[in-house]
Design an enzyme around this catalytic site. Sequence first.
Site, PDB file in Angstrom:
ATOM      1  CG  HIS A 163      -1.997   0.914   1.340  1.00 60.83           C
ATOM      2  ND1 HIS A 163      -1.840   2.291   1.344  1.00 60.83           N
ATOM      3  CD2 HIS A 163      -3.337   0.718   1.451  1.00 60.83           C
ATOM      4  CE1 HIS A 163      -3.026   2.875   1.453  1.00 60.83           C
ATOM      5  NE2 HIS A 163      -3.941   1.953   1.513  1.00 60.83           N
ATOM      6  CD  GLU A 266      -3.429   1.648  -1.929  1.00 61.25           C
ATOM      7  OE1 GLU A 266      -4.060   0.594  -1.670  1.00 61.25           O
ATOM      8  OE2 GLU A 266      -3.889   2.794  -1.701  1.00 61.25           O
TER       9      GLU A 266
HETATM   10  O1  TA6 Z   1      -6.175   1.983  -0.362  1.00 62.15           O
HETATM   11  C1  TA6 Z   1      -7.173   2.932  -0.159  1.00 62.15           C
HETATM   12  C2  TA6 Z   1      -7.853   2.639   1.164  1.00 62.15           C
HETATM   13  O2  TA6 Z   1      -8.528   1.407   1.123  1.00 62.15           O
HETATM   14  C3  TA6 Z   1      -8.773   3.808   1.485  1.00 62.15           C
HETATM   15  O3  TA6 Z   1     -10.125   3.437   1.392  1.00 62.15           O
HETATM   16  C4  TA6 Z   1      -8.352   4.219   2.890  1.00 62.15           C
HETATM   17  O4  TA6 Z   1      -9.113   3.539   3.841  1.00 62.15           O
HETATM   18  C5  TA6 Z   1      -6.888   3.808   2.882  1.00 62.15           C
HETATM   19  O5  TA6 Z   1      -6.884   2.551   2.216  1.00 62.15           O
HETATM   20  C6  TA6 Z   1      -6.211   3.773   4.225  1.00 62.15           C
HETATM   21  O6  TA6 Z   1      -6.697   2.709   4.989  1.00 62.15           O
HETATM   22  P1  TA6 Z   1      -6.181   2.600   6.538  1.00 62.15           P
HETATM   23  O7  TA6 Z   1      -6.849   1.376   7.081  1.00 62.15           O
HETATM   24  O8  TA6 Z   1      -4.686   2.461   6.463  1.00 62.15           O
HETATM   25  O9  TA6 Z   1      -6.581   3.892   7.178  1.00 62.15           O
END
Ligand code: TA6
Length: 294
Positions: A163, A266
């Site tokens: 991510h 990601e």
């Molecule tokens: O990758 C995007 C996402 O799924 C967003 O929806 C947002 O929630 C982000 O990840 C961050 O997630 P986290 O659980 O690290 O706050």
Amino acid sequence: MDEAAGMIAGIEPSVERGLACVRIANRHGEALVYLHGAHLASWRPTGQREVLWTSARSAYQSDKPIRGGVPICWPWFGAHPERAELPAHGFARTRAWAFAGGSTRADGATSVAFVLRDDAATRALWPRPLRLRYQVTVGPALELRLQTTSADDRPFSLGGALHTYFAISDVRAIGITGLRGATYIDRMRDSARETEQHERLTIATETDRIYDSTTACALDDPGWSRTIAIAKTGSRSTVVWNPWIAKAARMADFGDDEWPGMVCIETANAGDASIAVQPYGYHDLVARIEVQGR
Ligand code: TA6
């Protein structure tokens, strides 16, 4: 921490912000990986600015994910498909990984490896044996390799992501190329399915999209006169995310004024894309990130 870490040129065990970590330094650049979540928090190629963004408000606690860098989302992406009470993005990013050695290549690149095994806590969340190995290589490019090995006689479905949070000059100035023609799930429009029309995708509002894409893409940052090439294998999804103003303000570990300085691109298997891991089989999720001039 394996004392061998201190014996390998370019690899130094350390403690930063109260967490055990490994620092890498060679002629290609520098990096920092926390054992907490095997979390790569910094990568700065020689002669370049920092490539990874981290929030000044991030927590550095064993029970919370670090906000920024490259969280390892595993074995699911986003909310658990059946059990909403389970942690978003799985549990690998908040587990204590073990350092599993390092090496240097003839070209001066340095690799460090981390492993995660099941225990009572992981089995309560995911009732299977668990064999994860994560390798970070700092060379002319950054290579991330997350290997899932099944020690189970039952097949399972795997999701997740590397991510990656990229540091950028301004999200209103950057563009992302390579996604044209890919269908995507638009999580800002009730998961509507759309097709990317633009060769250079720009961002002007909260953006949260899961692209069905197995190909490379690139982050074009005119403000910092650089393009970052993002290649991958073992990934059927590319996720693009920027929280913009309102969502940034709602996140305790994200500064209200930090949203212009980051974008997530990601390397994932998310949405409709999951990986079928066969009994005693394995899956490699690989990202290769390289900084180029514009
Ligand atoms: O990758 C995007 C996402 O799924 C967003 O929806 C947002 O929630 C982000 O990840 C961050 O997630 P986290 O659980 O690290 O706050």
